[in-house]
Design a protein around this motif. Structure first.
Motif, PDB file in Angstrom:
ATOM      1  N   GLY B 279       0.819  -1.203   0.000  1.00  0.00           N
ATOM      2  CA  GLY B 279       0.000   0.000   0.000  1.00  0.00           C
ATOM      3  C   GLY B 279       0.854   1.254   0.000  1.00  0.00           C
ATOM      4  N   LEU B 280       1.916   1.241   0.841  1.00  0.00           N
ATOM      5  CA  LEU B 280       2.818   2.389   0.918  1.00  0.00           C
ATOM      6  C   LEU B 280       3.515   2.625  -0.420  1.00  0.00           C
ATOM      7  N   ALA B 281       3.990   1.523  -1.012  1.00  0.00           N
ATOM      8  CA  ALA B 281       4.698   1.638  -2.288  1.00  0.00           C
ATOM      9  C   ALA B 281       3.795   2.280  -3.335  1.00  0.00           C
ATOM     10  N   ALA B 282       2.518   1.856  -3.349  1.00  0.00           N
ATOM     11  CA  ALA B 282       1.568   2.425  -4.308  1.00  0.00           C
ATOM     12  C   ALA B 282       1.358   3.918  -4.025  1.00  0.00           C
ATOM     13  N   GLU B 283       1.255   4.228  -2.737  1.00  0.00           N
ATOM     14  CA  GLU B 283       1.031   5.621  -2.350  1.00  0.00           C
ATOM     15  C   GLU B 283       2.206   6.511  -2.791  1.00  0.00           C
ATOM     16  N   ILE B 284       3.434   6.006  -2.544  1.00  0.00           N
ATOM     17  CA  ILE B 284       4.634   6.760  -2.931  1.00  0.00           C
ATOM     18  C   ILE B 284       4.686   6.926  -4.452  1.00  0.00           C
ATOM     19  N   ALA B 285       4.395   5.825  -5.142  1.00  0.00           N
ATOM     20  CA  ALA B 285       4.452   5.869  -6.603  1.00  0.00           C
ATOM     21  C   ALA B 285       3.444   6.882  -7.150  1.00  0.00           C
TER      22      ALA B 285
END
Ligand SMILES: Nc1ncnc2c1ncn2[C@@H]1O[C@H](COP(=O)(O)OP(=O)(O)O)[C@@H](O)[C@H]1O
Ligand SMILES: [Mg+2]
Lengths: 282, 296
Positions: B279-285
């Motif tokens: 979820g974090l990775a998607a948010e950062i991306a």
């Protein structure tokens, strides 16, 4: 704890032994006309190749014997010390001033300053030092000042490299960052915060360099490129002694021993001083 | 938006990039009100130190600020000439560093090292600076100031060094102190004392603190507000009490699950789980995508 104490004793002994020898040699050099038993230039064919005092055939007043022209070896060594010390101090200080300043600037400011200075050092060090010295003296002409200039011109790179590396290490420390946050100027930080931390290394190098200057001067004298041949120099005496090694070994051995003791003392003295100066090692 | 008092520190939309184009700070916004302790929490490598350095004007040369503003008591640091910026930062801020050993100059005695700044930067007289330093050493509960002032840094213990640095930080009465994991390098037994000391001096002096830490336990003890940082992005910001009562972001929840509790030390600690990380990775991306559009 014990190890620290032993090494501290060791470093103190080193400091005193080396410093003692250097002090004796320095005093002898300064007061050469008073302490030398004979005129170092006086030749006497009746007294040629006298052995040192403990061997048969020695003459009183000629403690270390005489060379093939009958000149007193001890007096020549004492007068030779004058030139050795003048060269050591002058050349080492000049090399230190130039090299340490550039090293401090390169290490502290980094970037372009560092790239330019480091490139110059690399090119400089590509020359073999002894050839470089001979070449320089050949160009500048023989004489005391040429020898001093030649040594300084060649050896500033030693200071520059070491001081640059040390300064870089220090500049990365948080206390430098803290000083910047406090609002000190860049040059002020370099001189007030960083420099005191590299002084122990500068002192050690300076002493080492004095020893190196003594050797280089001896080498130049040895190949007859130093001072005028009249003034006794350690290198010159060694060169003469080499020719009469089979008839009079002492003419070679005594100046060699003197030279080695002096050079070793300079480097040990420097290490001892570094340990003294460094608040963390102390 | 219509609060009358200016924040002590106001970071708006700050982004910084590395030479390889990677963003280390991703549109960070964060404010510290006067007299308040704002915790900045996140795992190692999140960019906490980077934010502190940006504020104090000591970012490494390779890190470049590409957008955003930093206002120190209303003054936009980016608009000031370098010299004026240095002076302002020097007068109004201080750092309590992570490693108390290298933060002190090894070749200078504590006394002159501490008074120097007051005399040279703030223009105080020697006596005034000396008196001030002694007062602060007393406040940080150093019992034998005479000895300490004459010591070299290596002659003091880590805890003592940190006390000295805390005293030095408060001595010039800065408006803002950046404390970058001030207890991490210390023994566990000393950590609590130092933390209590910082909290106490903060209260007495009314200094605002940006308190950087990776430890939620510390956050709970010292701060009124907290920002949670992940990969250079503030993922949650709240009053400390509210955050612990009801964390909003899954990452904050996961961090809490990974923090030991004194009330229940044997409860199993859960590492941040894969779903949260994804979820974090998607948010950062997504954030980077949105950022790149106007910035080309
Ligand atoms: N001098 C530097 N140059 C380039 N990148 C750096 C430098 N220092 C840290 N970084 C990178 O920046 C990121 C943030 O680091 P940092 O602010 O020190 O994290 P934290 O303090 O939260 O542990 C990390 O990914 C780190 O690898
Ligand atoms: Mg950090």
């Amino acid at each position: 704890m014990d190890e620290a104490r032993i090494s501290r004793h060791g470093s103190r002994a080193r400091l005193w032994l080396a410093g003692g020898w250097l002090l004796i040699a320095l005093l002898a050099a300064i007061f050469a006309p008073l302490v030398a038993p004979q005129d170092p230039l006086a030749q006497d064919l009746m007294l040629e190749r006298l052995p040192p005092f403990w061997l048969g055939g020695a003459e009183p007043g000629y403690w270390l014997g005489t060379d093939s022209l009958g000149r007193d070896l001890l007096s020549r060594l004492i007068f030779g010390a004058r030139i050795a010390f003048i060269v050591a101090f002058a050349a080492a200080f000049a090399a230190c001033l130039v090299g340490s300043t550039l090293g401090l600037i390169a290490g502290y400011f980094g970037g372009w300053a560092d790239r330019i200075i480091s490139r110059i050092v690399d090119v400089w060090m590509a020359f073999p030092p002894v050839l470089f010295a001979i070449l320089l003296v050949a160009v500048l002409g023989t004489g005391l000042s040429s020898v001093i200039i030649a040594i300084a011109v060649i050896d500033w790179t030693r200071f520059c490299r070491v001081i640059r590396a040390e300064t870089m290490g220090q500049s990365r420390m948080d206390y430098v960052e803290n000083a910047r946050i406090a609002g000190y100027g860049r040059i002020g930080i370099m001189l007030r915060e960083v420099l005191p931390n590299v002084v122990p290394s500068i002192v050690a190098l300076l002493s080492l360099e004095m020893g190196i200057a003594v050797i280089v001067e001896a080498i130049l004298s040895f190949v007859n490129l130093s001072i005028s041949t009249d003034d006794p120099t350690w290198g010159g005496i060694i060169a003469e002694g080499r020719l009469s090694i089979h008839q009079a070994w002492w003419v070679l051995v005594f100046p060699l021993v003197t030279l080695i003791l002096t050079v070793l003392s300079f480097s040990q003295f420097g290490e001892g001083l570094r340990a003294r100066f460094d608040p963390v090692l102390r | 938006m219509n609060a009358p008092a200016k924040p002590c520190l106001d970071i708006r939309n700050l982004s910084a990039v590395l030479p390889n184009g990677l963003r280390v700070l991703r549109s960070v916004s964060l404010a510290v009100e006067p007299g308040e302790v704002r915790a900045l929490v996140g795992e190692s490598g999140a960019g906490k130190t980077m934010i502190g350095k940006a504020v104090l004007g000591v970012l490494p040369p390779s890190v470049r600020i590409v957008e955003g503003n930093m206002l120190l008591e209303g003054e936009d640091l980016g608009r000031l000439a370098p010299k004026a910026r240095r002076t302002l930062i020097g007068a109004r801020t201080a750092l309590i560093p992570q490693d108390p050993l290298t933060a002190l100059n090894p070749s200078r005695r504590i006394g002159p090292q501490m008074t120097d700044r007051l005399v040279r930067i703030l223009g105080w007289s020697g006596e005034k600076a000396d008196a001030r330093i002694r007062q602060l050493l007393d406040e940080v509960q150093i019992r034998d100031p005479e000895r300490v002032l004459k010591c070299y840094p290596h002659e003091l213990s880590g805890g003592m060094r940190q006390r000295v640095l805390i005293a030095a930080a408060f001595a010039a009465e800065p408006r803002l102190i950046v404390a970058d994991e001030p207890t991490t390098a210390l023994d566990v037994t000393v950590q609590k004392q130092i933390l209590r000391l910082i909290a106490q001096l903060q209260r007495e002096h009314g200094t605002a603190i940006l308190f950087v830490t990776h430890d939620l336990g510390v956050v709970a003890k010292i701060s009124q507000k907290v920002s949670v940082l992940y990969a250079g992005k503030v993922v949650e910001e709240a009053d400390t009490a509210a955050l612990f009562a009801a964390p909003q972001h899954p990452y904050t929840l996961a961090l809490m699950a990974a923090t030991p509790r004194y009330t229940d030390p044997f409860a199993s600690l859960k590492p941040v789980d894969d779903k949260v990380l994804a979820g974090l990775a998607a948010e950062i991306a997504a954030a980077d995508q949105a950022w790149r559009r106007p910035h080309g």
